[in-house]
Design a protein around this motif. Structure first.
Motif, short mmCIF file in Angstrom:
data_model
loop_
_atom_site.label_atom_id
_atom_site.label_comp_id
_atom_site.label_asym_id
_atom_site.label_seq_id
_atom_site.Cartn_x
_atom_site.Cartn_y
_atom_site.Cartn_z
N HIS A 85 18.21 45.38 20.62
CA HIS A 85 18.73 46.54 19.89
C HIS A 85 17.66 47.09 18.95
CE1 HIS A 85 21.61 49.22 18.00
NE2 HIS A 85 21.14 48.83 16.83
N GLU A 86 17.46 48.41 19.01
CA GLU A 86 16.51 49.09 18.14
C GLU A 86 17.26 49.75 16.98
OE1 GLU A 86 13.16 52.68 18.31
OE2 GLU A 86 14.06 51.91 20.15
N PHE A 87 16.81 49.50 15.76
CA PHE A 87 17.46 50.09 14.60
C PHE A 87 17.27 51.61 14.61
CE2 PHE A 87 16.40 45.87 12.45
CZ PHE A 87 17.67 45.35 12.68
N GLY A 88 18.26 52.31 14.06
CA GLY A 88 18.17 53.77 13.96
C GLY A 88 17.05 54.21 13.05
N VAL A 89 16.75 53.40 12.02
CA VAL A 89 15.65 53.64 11.08
C VAL A 89 14.95 52.31 10.86
CG1 VAL A 89 15.08 54.24 8.69
CG2 VAL A 89 16.80 55.57 9.93
N PRO A 90 13.62 52.24 10.94
CA PRO A 90 12.95 50.96 10.63
C PRO A 90 13.31 50.50 9.23
CG PRO A 90 11.41 52.50 11.65
CD PRO A 90 12.66 53.29 11.34
N MET A 91 13.55 49.19 9.08
CA MET A 91 13.96 48.66 7.79
C MET A 91 12.73 48.32 6.95
SD MET A 91 17.41 46.58 8.86
CE MET A 91 18.16 46.87 7.26
N ARG A 92 12.91 48.14 5.66
CA ARG A 92 11.77 47.99 4.77
C ARG A 92 11.05 46.67 4.99
NH1 ARG A 92 11.91 44.95 0.37
NH2 ARG A 92 13.82 43.75 0.07
N VAL A 93 11.78 45.61 5.36
CA VAL A 93 11.23 44.31 5.76
C VAL A 93 12.10 43.79 6.89
CG1 VAL A 93 10.30 43.72 3.48
CG2 VAL A 93 12.63 43.04 4.07
N ALA A 94 11.63 42.73 7.58
CA ALA A 94 12.47 42.12 8.61
C ALA A 94 13.78 41.66 7.98
CB ALA A 94 11.74 40.94 9.25
N TYR A 132 12.03 46.72 13.21
CA TYR A 132 12.39 47.71 14.21
C TYR A 132 13.67 47.40 14.96
CZ TYR A 132 7.58 49.09 13.36
OH TYR A 132 6.42 49.47 12.74
N GLY A 133 14.13 46.15 14.95
CA GLY A 133 15.33 45.82 15.68
C GLY A 133 15.49 44.32 15.84
N PHE A 134 16.40 43.91 16.72
CA PHE A 134 16.61 42.47 16.94
C PHE A 134 16.91 42.19 18.40
CE2 PHE A 134 20.85 44.12 15.87
CZ PHE A 134 21.65 43.57 16.86
N THR A 135 16.69 40.94 18.78
CA THR A 135 16.93 40.47 20.15
C THR A 135 17.81 39.23 20.09
OG1 THR A 135 14.78 41.28 20.90
CG2 THR A 135 15.86 39.63 22.28
N VAL A 136 18.78 39.16 20.98
CA VAL A 136 19.65 37.99 21.09
C VAL A 136 19.60 37.48 22.52
CG1 VAL A 136 21.97 37.08 20.71
CG2 VAL A 136 21.18 39.06 19.39
N LYS A 137 19.43 36.16 22.67
CA LYS A 137 19.44 35.55 24.00
C LYS A 137 20.70 34.71 24.16
CE LYS A 137 16.69 32.04 25.03
NZ LYS A 137 15.47 31.27 25.40
N PHE A 138 21.36 34.88 25.32
CA PHE A 138 22.58 34.14 25.63
C PHE A 138 22.29 33.11 26.72
CE2 PHE A 138 23.82 38.18 23.90
CZ PHE A 138 24.89 37.89 23.08
N TRP A 173 27.58 43.55 14.23
CA TRP A 173 26.39 42.98 13.61
C TRP A 173 26.09 43.72 12.33
CZ3 TRP A 173 22.58 46.46 12.69
CH2 TRP A 173 22.55 47.59 13.48
N THR A 174 25.42 43.07 11.42
CA THR A 174 24.89 43.72 10.21
C THR A 174 23.46 43.27 10.03
OG1 THR A 174 25.66 41.95 8.74
CG2 THR A 174 27.15 43.83 9.09
N ALA A 175 22.65 44.14 9.45
CA ALA A 175 21.25 43.83 9.14
C ALA A 175 21.01 44.18 7.69
CB ALA A 175 20.32 44.59 10.06
N SER A 176 20.60 43.21 6.88
CA SER A 176 20.42 43.44 5.46
C SER A 176 18.99 43.14 5.02
CB SER A 176 21.39 42.56 4.65
OG SER A 176 21.19 42.75 3.27
N ALA A 177 18.38 44.12 4.36
CA ALA A 177 17.06 43.94 3.76
C ALA A 177 17.12 44.36 2.30
CB ALA A 177 16.02 44.75 4.52
N ASP A 178 18.30 44.19 1.69
CA ASP A 178 18.48 44.57 0.29
C ASP A 178 17.62 43.72 -0.63
OD1 ASP A 178 20.24 46.75 -0.36
OD2 ASP A 178 21.82 45.65 0.68
N LEU A 179 17.27 44.30 -1.77
CA LEU A 179 16.51 43.57 -2.77
C LEU A 179 17.40 42.54 -3.45
CD1 LEU A 179 14.63 46.61 -4.33
CD2 LEU A 179 13.60 44.77 -3.01
#
Length: 296
Positions: free
Chosen positions: A245-254, A274-280, A290-296
């Motif tokens: 999955h590619e994020f709609g906007v690149p995040m400030r850090v991984a 830029y995004g994440f990968t999951v292997k099954f 899913w959620t992606a957090s790069a908050d301070l």
């Protein structure tokens, strides 16, 4: 708008002084003409020049250093959570206060003394440093208030010098002693009130608030937090299956990526800005959230 002239000089008359020619007019009046041969002549300064300068001064707008300054972005919903932290809306974490969006702005209701909202930003993202003068402006209950202060390191938010202090709120900006690479804007909510917008800018003068627009604010917020909109289905490959999955906007850090339900066993996951990968482990897979957090 015309280009302003840039060759103004003080006139220098000759040592003998200025000379004028007086001419009699047919109506009995006289005309006076300056015929001095000045030693230095520059651009003339007139009403048009003054009007142009005043327009520039009146319209000067300095960048708002805050994100989601009008509180309209709430990817996790108002009063939702980004991970384990309670948020009023994107970029504004909160303590014992709830908010709801109205036509006038964010209606804030504290549930006890010491209620607050706060936003952190990296100093490198703002161009600020310790000792700079900053101005904080808020519109609360329809009235605009501003105040300036020197940016200082404080061990606790309550120790920060007030920049705006009304019956409804107290607001300050400071550098947290535990995170000296950041600036915090801290707003104590004393009683139920409506915040329409907040502006932080460099310098000692409050300039007009200009909304960035929903799209620009959302893009800034998505650098810190993103969440799923729809289910994600894995693609089979070599007896396994993968979601890329590619994020709609690149995040400030991984970011830290938290995955929701899947009917198949997940073997591994990786994330970058830029995004994440999951292997099954099986030949199919599904993520319902899913959620992606790069908050301070």
């Amino acid at each position: 708008m015309m280009a302003l002239k840039t060759d103004y000089k003080d006139y220098i008359p000759p040592s003998g002084g200025r000379k004028y020619k007086i001419t009699a007019n047919s109506d009995g009046s006289s005309s006076v003409e300056d015929i001095t041969q000045y030693q230095q002549v520059g651009d003339t300064w007139g009403a048009e020049d003054i009007n142009q300068v005043n327009k520039l001064v009146n319209g000067a707008v300095y960048p708002n250093l805050l994100d989601n300054s009008d509180y309209k972005i709430a990817q996790a919903g108002y009063n939702g959570a980004h991970g384990s932290t309670g948020y009023l809306c994107d970029r504004w974490s909160k303590y014992i206060v709830t908010g709801s969006m109205t036509d006038d702005g964010m209606l804030l209701t504290p549930s006890g003394a010491g209620a607050w909202i706060i936003q952190y930003k990296l100093l490198t993202d703002t161009g600020l440093s310790e000792g700079d003068t900053v101005t904080l402006t808020v519109r609360v209950n329809g009235t605009v208030y501003s105040g300036s202060a020197t940016l200082q390191i404080k061990s606790a938010a309550v120790d920060a010098d007030s920049m705006v202090d009304t019956d409804d709120i107290r607001a300050a900006a400071f550098i947290p002693a535990g995170n000296t690479d950041q600036i915090a804007v801290y707003i104590v909510i004393k009683q139920t009130c409506t915040l329409t917008w907040t502006k932080l800018e460099k310098g000692s003068v409050a300039t007009p608030y200009v909304p960035k627009g929903y799209g620009a604010e959302l893009a800034e917020c998505m650098r810190y937090y993103q969440k799923s909109e729809d289910d994600l289905y894995a693609v089979p490959y070599g007896g396994k299956s993968y979601i890329v999955h590619e994020f709609g906007v690149p995040m400030r850090v991984a970011p830290t990526v938290t995955l929701g339900y899947s009917p198949e066993s997940r073997e591994d996951q990786t994330a970058s800005i830029y995004g994440f990968t999951v292997k099954f482990s099986g030949s199919s897979g599904l993520l319902d959230s899913w959620t992606a957090s790069a908050d301070l």
